[in-house]
Design a protein around this motif. Sequence first.
Motif: not given
Length: 514
Positions: A13-27, A285-288, A486-491
């Motif tokens: 059984v395989s798990f295939v990620t066809l698409l990942v679209i995320d947008v990251f902005f500095m808070a 505490d690291v995450k906003p 992981l995004a939150a840990l990077h602000g």
Amino acid sequence: MYGFRQMFQRCRVSFVTLLVIDVFFMAAGSTEAHSTQGPTPLVQVDKKARTTDGAASTLNVKISATAHPSTPRQVIPKSGVAPQIVALASSFNNSPARIFRFVHDTIDFDPKWGASKSPLGTLHEGGGTSWDQAWLLLELLTAAGVDARFEWGEIEIPTELLLQIAGVTEPFRAGDLLTTAGMPIVLVVEGSQVVHARMSHVWVKAHLDYIPRRGVTTGPGDTWMRMDPSLKRFDTTEGVHLAEVVPYNLGEYLQSGTESSPRQIYDEAIETHITDQNLSVTPEDVKPAKAIVEEAFPFVPGTLRGKILSVAGEGTTIPEAFQQNLEIQIREDGGATLLTWSAPWPSVYGKRLELAWPGATAADQATLDLHGGVFVAPPYEVDLKPVVRLDGVEVASGGAIGSAEDVTFVATVRPPSGPDTVVPFLTRAGEHAVLSLDFGRVPQEVIDRFASEQGNATEEAEIEAWGLAYSAAEYLRAVSTDVEHLAALHGLRRVQLGNVALAIQRGAVQKESS
């Protein structure tokens, strides 16, 4: 002398990620991080120059939209409200004021444009777009016996509210984030300062027993009231900035060969740094942090938080143009299309979306049954056809093709605004697959349902199908949770535009002596 024949055998059984679209902005801060993952950008941003011929000028931040053929609108019948929604409305004594307070004070705002899930999905995820939240409110009011409908148009909001809903500290960055997420928006500028924003929006119009009780109790309607559950204020807490001193190195991770996830590796690095530096903080505490300001309205407010500039339409249905849409195509190796099927994603939210391969004819199916299935029957003896099923019910079928022949599975995501995103995946006729799509975070309730259905299934094909659905949903939930963490840990402020994954029972073509 020996000959050989081909056999199509079950393998992994395989798990295939066809698409990942995320947008990251500095808070916060002056540095911006913005990345869109996927084959093509989901939206194209067109920033026009600011004008200077007046006291108030505008910065247009608009979408280059792609028009799509219209399809029948999704009707919301009053008798079709989910039992969980009916029970929730009843728990509020069917009070429109208490229903509005619940949606406004507990459902997080997702700064995208269009409907991306069902009302039950919005309830379970605890968040949604303006369309998602309006739909949840409308169904709760409908369950309470209130005549309600959607109304949409353009509104104007102050800069402070713009920053609140975008989750950043700088107005132009807020405009960029909302635009990239597909929100039609215009920033109005005086001098060099953004004074307010104009944006497309949707709210609910309900016929309430408003005079003199102001919607506290249900009863015969006397006043049409506009109710906007999605625009709200937030309390935010800035995190501890450790990303620069504890960098995340993807290259090192990929070369390490570890079985630990990127989240586990980075969490360990953060914890080690905190311990070594004797810092009086925890990894959390690291995450906003962000929390909805609970207004606790005692009645239905008489005004909206945004100023209505124009009304574009109203109705009890959501136009297809305002819904995330998914299309599936199955194509032969030569390019001919065997099957095409599409649907607004909210209409299939939380259901098992399956690609199956029964026999192309009754005789082919009899051959499959005789041998015991597609991974036992010799592929040269049988033709198959692709079939799309929702919770086991066939909704589309395609043309015939030989078992184990190469085919391409093409998933197309059509957002309410912006260009299509098309992702092809090479597979074989006969490989059983379940597709999962996520515009927020797959809720535990969906995963639990799939696990329960698998436990209750008695036929082998159904057990496998529900197992694939469970695995695909759990996989996407884990991906979304880890990336958000992981995004939150990077602000970073993360907006998920869409994740698509396949859980697929693979087959291998092997030669067997005869």
